[in-house]
Each structure stands twice: as C-alpha cells, then as structure tokens.
Motif scaffolding. Structure first.
Motif, short mmCIF file in Angstrom:
data_model
loop_
_atom_site.label_atom_id
_atom_site.label_comp_id
_atom_site.label_asym_id
_atom_site.label_seq_id
_atom_site.Cartn_x
_atom_site.Cartn_y
_atom_site.Cartn_z
N ALA A 218 -3.54 14.12 -8.55
CA ALA A 218 -4.34 14.89 -7.56
C ALA A 218 -3.22 14.89 -6.12
CB ALA A 218 -5.43 14.24 -6.98
N ARG A 219 -2.54 14.08 -5.99
CA ARG A 219 -1.51 13.95 -4.81
C ARG A 219 -0.32 14.73 -5.19
NH1 ARG A 219 -2.10 8.29 -4.09
NH2 ARG A 219 -3.91 8.02 -2.22
N ALA A 220 0.36 14.45 -6.49
CA ALA A 220 1.63 15.04 -6.86
C ALA A 220 1.41 16.39 -7.23
CB ALA A 220 2.35 14.19 -7.87
N LEU A 221 0.56 17.06 -7.64
CA LEU A 221 0.56 18.43 -8.37
C LEU A 221 0.98 19.32 -7.23
CD1 LEU A 221 -2.19 17.92 -11.18
CD2 LEU A 221 0.40 18.89 -11.57
N HIS B 9 1.11 -1.15 0.01
CA HIS B 9 0.07 0.07 -0.22
C HIS B 9 0.81 1.28 -0.15
CE1 HIS B 9 -3.65 -1.74 0.78
NE2 HIS B 9 -3.20 -2.91 1.23
N GLY B 10 0.33 2.16 -0.83
CA GLY B 10 1.16 3.57 -0.83
C GLY B 10 2.58 3.47 -1.20
N GLU B 11 3.06 2.53 -2.13
CA GLU B 11 4.23 2.75 -2.54
C GLU B 11 4.45 3.04 -4.14
OE1 GLU B 11 6.75 2.41 -0.94
OE2 GLU B 11 6.46 1.32 1.01
N LYS B 12 5.68 3.55 -4.34
CA LYS B 12 5.62 4.20 -5.70
C LYS B 12 6.12 2.92 -6.64
CE LYS B 12 8.39 7.43 -4.44
NZ LYS B 12 9.53 8.64 -4.70
N GLU C 299 -4.34 10.69 1.62
CA GLU C 299 -3.78 9.13 1.72
C GLU C 299 -4.70 8.30 1.06
OE1 GLU C 299 -0.51 8.63 2.63
OE2 GLU C 299 -0.88 11.04 2.53
N GLU C 300 -6.18 8.67 0.95
CA GLU C 300 -6.82 7.51 0.36
C GLU C 300 -8.07 8.17 -0.56
OE1 GLU C 300 -8.57 6.93 4.38
OE2 GLU C 300 -6.89 5.98 4.60
N PHE C 301 -7.31 9.14 -1.52
CA PHE C 301 -8.31 9.93 -2.56
C PHE C 301 -8.59 8.37 -3.26
CE2 PHE C 301 -5.75 13.97 -3.22
CZ PHE C 301 -6.71 14.41 -2.28
N TYR C 302 -9.96 8.69 -3.78
CA TYR C 302 -10.47 7.65 -4.74
C TYR C 302 -11.47 8.28 -5.49
CZ TYR C 302 -14.95 8.17 -1.90
OH TYR C 302 -15.73 8.71 -1.12
N HIS C 303 -11.76 7.77 -6.83
CA HIS C 303 -12.59 8.32 -7.78
C HIS C 303 -14.15 8.13 -7.66
CE1 HIS C 303 -14.36 8.24 -11.90
NE2 HIS C 303 -14.45 9.54 -11.52
N ASN C 304 -14.53 9.20 -7.23
CA ASN C 304 -16.25 8.80 -6.83
C ASN C 304 -17.02 8.67 -8.14
OD1 ASN C 304 -18.87 8.83 -5.76
ND2 ASN C 304 -18.49 10.57 -4.21
N SER C 305 -17.14 7.48 -8.63
CA SER C 305 -17.88 7.40 -9.99
C SER C 305 -19.34 7.76 -9.86
CB SER C 305 -17.52 5.79 -10.52
OG SER C 305 -17.91 4.89 -9.49
N LEU C 306 -19.85 7.46 -8.88
CA LEU C 306 -21.30 7.77 -8.83
C LEU C 306 -21.50 9.31 -9.49
CD1 LEU C 306 -22.39 6.18 -5.57
CD2 LEU C 306 -22.50 5.28 -7.65
N LEU C 307 -20.78 9.96 -9.16
CA LEU C 307 -20.77 11.65 -9.62
C LEU C 307 -20.41 11.72 -10.87
CD1 LEU C 307 -19.43 13.32 -6.47
CD2 LEU C 307 -21.77 13.18 -7.02
N SER C 308 -19.76 10.67 -11.57
CA SER C 308 -19.37 11.15 -12.93
C SER C 308 -20.12 10.83 -14.14
CB SER C 308 -17.89 10.33 -13.13
OG SER C 308 -17.17 10.49 -12.21
#
Ligand SMILES: C[S@@+](CC[C@H](N)C(=O)[O-])C[C@H]1O[C@@H](n2cnc3c(N)ncnc32)[C@H](O)[C@@H]1O
Length: 481
Positions: free
Chosen positions: A394-397, A322-325, A369-378
């Motif tokens: 979204a994390r790196a910019l 989890h969380g590794e590059k 840390e737990e960003f996720y795509h909320n597909s219900l809104l898309s």
C-alpha cells in the motif's frame, strides 16, 4: 553531595566463588546456549552461593511449547547489590535464538504491566554527547581504555565505544558481565553481518548492502589496528588479542544495544546502553512490549503494552526500529522479515493504481506512515491474507488519488497488470528464485548463521514481490465491489 557517577559498589556474588568462570567469550555456556534444535539440559544445583535478592521465576519445562527449552536456572541468579527481577516470563531458546516467553496468561489492562526491571548497575551505558560519561563507573582513572574511548566521536562511534566498554567489563574481576557473557551468542551463533565471510555477503544479492558491510568491517579492523598495535599496553592487549574478538564485541554492541533518553538525578542524557536480560527480547513489527526508564531508582522497565492480551507461551517482543527497511535491519541486526510493513519496492514504470480503492479493498486504514489493517472490517480469509507485506505494498505501489475523479475499473485493472508485469521482471532479473532459495535453506540446516541470514534476506525480498503480485490480483478481482 554524591556525584551521579558514585554508584554504590556492587556486591559481587562471585567474590565467594573460588573459581569464577573464565571470560572466554568466544563460546556460549554449554549448558545454556546451544544452537537451534539442541536440547538444553537443566541443572538442579548451582555453584553460586544460595544468596537471592529476589525469588527467581520458576524454571520448568513448558508443556505448551514443545520446541522450546527453558534457560539454565543460573541465568536468573546472577545477583548484585540490586538485582534484576522478572515477572511471569521465561527465557527460552526459540526459532530466533533466545527469546522471552510469557509463563502465564495476562488479561488486557488499562495500564502497562511490568515484566522485567533491570537496575542501572547491571547495564553498560555511554552517553551520546559531551561531556560523556558511562555507567557503571568501572574504569579506573588513568586506564588506557578511557583514552581509547575518549578518542572516538560520541555521536558517530557509539558502537565502538560500547564494544570497548563491554570488553573492559569482561576483564574486570568479579564483574557481572563475566557471568552474563556466558549467555551471549558466540561468534558462530550471532547473525551480525560484521561476522560474515565474503561468500556469505555475496548471498545477499544486494551490492549496496555488501559494500556497506565491507565498509563497516574495515572501520572495525582499522579501529582495532590503531588501538591494539604491538606497542599497546598489556592492559589493552588482553581485552582483544585478535581482531575477531573485537568484531564479535562490536557485533554484540550493535545487535543488542538500545539508545534511550535517561534521567539520572537532574541530568537528562541520551545514552547508548546494553541492558542485560532485556537484550533477550526479539523484534516484532507488532510488539507487545516497550521499554521505560524509571528515573526515581534508575531502573529500566520492560512493560507489556496497555490493553494487550497475552497468552501463556506468547513471545514477548519489542520493535527495534520504526519505519526501517529490511536492509537496515540486516545491517544492524542480521535479520530481515518478509512482512516488514516499511519495506520498499522501487517501481520505474508509469502505471499507477487508485490509492483509496486499493486501501479499501484490503481494509487498510490510517495515514501512510501508520497504515494498519483494520481487521474489524475484514472477513476471515482477508484477515489471513493482509499482513505487513500488503501494508508495504500500500505504501510502495505507485498510486494516484483525486477526489473529483472516481477510478475506472478497466483502467485500474490495466495499471495493476502492468505493475504485476514489472514485479515479474524484477523477480526474473534475480539470480535465484524463491523456490531455489528455500531449497538451499532446507537442504543446509547447519549452514553458518550469517549465510542463512543472507539467503533469507534475498528470499524475503522475493516473497514480498510475490505477495504484491498476489495483492494486485485480488485488487483486480475486487475493484468493482
Ligand atoms: C537483542 S538480540 C535478541 C536475543 C537473541 N535472539 C539471542 O539469542 O540472544 C537481537 C538478535 O536476535 C535475533 N532476532 C531478534 N528478533 C528477530 C526476528 N524477528 N527475526 C529473526 N531474528 C531475530 C537476531 O539474531 C538479532 O541480531
């Protein structure tokens, strides 16, 4: 009272087999494990006695996955006192080597559902802390491999220790691993960069990773030279007569082991384990399975996530780390992903975009840390565009956020353009383009697996940067809305 180490002696199916397979581990079983795109013939009969402790899953050619071929039926039949059991799955060769696939639909359930159970006796495990112990208890008292394992650091050298245990298990007459070894990838098939040639490492286009891998390689060779010197006892020498064999065993230990807290009796310990059959599960950043230790009868269970819908033919996956590059995945497993949501791009300019605006444009929810795509809104188009790479963006910019200050669209657009320009400069500074990388891969289908993995790694970095440029373009178009 029986000590936790005193496990019942395994009942070997091999004992009645007059010609057990030789533990030649530089090859895979020719009928079972072949390189990609090769056909895997099925065998109708088996040389093993017809002794089954469980009904193996049916092994039939699957019409729903034309590119995949089922494993040899023997694979399910390596029996022991307590057997491995599998429910509703097939082991098949797929795009990422062997993998586990659903053989039927599974409706979402409120509780996790088990698909495999593997008894402790079949695993190779070593605890991480002193007083260390290992299962199965196969090393006789006084065997020199015990001293070699004991000379290592339990916390840092878990991979060297597991490699020693694996090599030893291959050498024990009638041991389960003599058979299971045939199902492991050979040195040619393993993607671990420990097995890479110098030229393969240069293809990574990542000097830090190259130097890490060289260091790892040297560590392995030094360990082998220290313990497999000319005066070493024959019992040791025959486990790994050349450094290549040790490197291969170490690659297997690194790329196929897990670490887990297990409870055995009253003893709770963190263990490093190579778990047969479960080690066939490939990685996904959105896995549908997880592992669970069932302490009452010392079984590792592979479970489908609660609420997960599975379609026949879906690949069953775990999240390895989890969380590794990507560089960490490469270092340990020899693969990377263009959609790793935790991969990072290092920007050095001053431009920053408004974080919440960016997140809302792409319907990304949650904490960083737990960003996720909320597909219900898309809407449809967006659902396809937003993947792990956009989450990584979204994390790196570089971003800013201030409750009292709304973003000004013209300022945001300027910042986004500057960031895009920095991305383009990063791409231009690399020795090859993504198009060239793809062409190299397409024109060399028989390339060494480690070289292929290295080229894919640098390609994946470029694809990520490319996706960030695209995302910033969409951000500029949508910032007003
Ligand atoms: C634990 S093994 C999984 C079984 C393996 N595919 C096999 O053929 O036996 C881990 C190895 O599988 C491959 N692998 C697993 N997940 C992958 C993924 N998502 N993409 C590419 N390769 C993957 C890598 O070669 C990795 O070192």
């Amino acid at each position: 009272m029986a000590s936790p180490l005193a496990l019942p002696a395994p009942v070997s199916l091999l004992s009645s087999n007059p010609t057990p397979r030789s533990p030649d581990l530089t090859r895979r079983h020719p009928l079972v494990r072949t390189r990609r795109n090769a056909v895997l013939p099925l065998r109708a009969s088996t040389s093993l006695p017809p002794f089954k402790l469980f009904e193996p899953p049916p092994v039939v050619a699957s019409p729903f996955l034309p590119d995949l071929e089922p494993a040899d039926p023997d694979f399910y039949k390596i029996g022991y006192a307590r057997s491995f059991r599998a429910y509703g799955i097939d082991f098949m060769e797929g795009p990422n080597g062997f993998g586990v696939y659903a053989s039927r639909d599974v409706e979402p359930l409120r509780r996790a559902r088990m698909i495999m159970e593997i008894p402790l006796e079949l695993m190779l495990t070593i605890s991480q802390k002193l007083p260390w112990m290992f299962y199965p208890d196969i090393i006789p008292i006084g065997h020199p491999i015990f001293d070699i394992i004991n000379s290592t650091d339990p916390e840092k050298d878990w991979d060297l220790r597991l490699a020693c245990l694996l090599l030893f298990a291959f050498d024990v007459q009638g041991n389960f691993w003599q058979l299971y070894g045939d199902f492991l990838p050979s040195a040619d098939e393993c993607t671990s960069l420990l097995l890479a040639e110098k030229g393969d490492l240069l293809e990574l286009q990542d000097p830090d990773l190259v130097s890490k891998m060289k260091h790892q390689h040297q560590r392995a060779i030094e360990f082998w030279e220290k313990n497999w010197h000319h005066a070493a006892p024959l019992k040791i020498m025959r486990l790994s007569q050349d450094p290549e064999r040790f490197l291969w065993a170490l690659s297997i230990a690194q790329s196929r082991s897990i670490s887990m807290q297990i409870r055995i009796g009253a003893l709770v310990q963190n263990a490093n384990m190579i778990v047969p059959y479960a080690d066939m599960l490939n990685h996904s950043f959105q896995p549908n399975c997880f592992l669970h230790w069932r302490f009452k009868d010392r079984m590792l269970e592979v479970m489908i996530n609660a609420g997960q819908r599975i379609k026949k033919g879906d690949e069953m996956t775990l999240n390895y780390m989890h969380g590794e590059k990507n560089n960490m995945f490469m270092e340990r497993y020899g693969f990377s992903s263009p959609t790793n949501p935790c991969d990072v791009i290092n920007f050095s300019g001053n431009a920053k975009i408004h974080r919440d605006s960016f997140l809302s444009v792409f319907n990304i929810s949650g904490l960083p840390e737990e960003f996720y795509h909320n597909s219900l809104l898309s809407r449809g188009e967006d659902s396809n565009f937003v993947d792990g790479a956009v989450i990584a963006a979204a994390r790196a910019l570089p971003s800013w956020s201030d409750r009292d200050m709304p973003p000004v669209p013209s300022v945001e657009r300027r910042a986004a353009r500057e960031l895009q320009e920095e991305c383009r400069q990063m791409l231009a500074s690399l020795p090859t383009t993504s198009h060239e990388d793809q062409q190299i891969l397409d024109s060399n289908p028989e390339v060494r697996r480690t070289r292929e993995a290295a080229i894919k790694y640098r390609l994946h970095r470029k694809l990520l940067i490319g996706k960030v440029i695209q995302a910033l373009e969409m951000y500029q178009e949508r910032i007003l809305f």
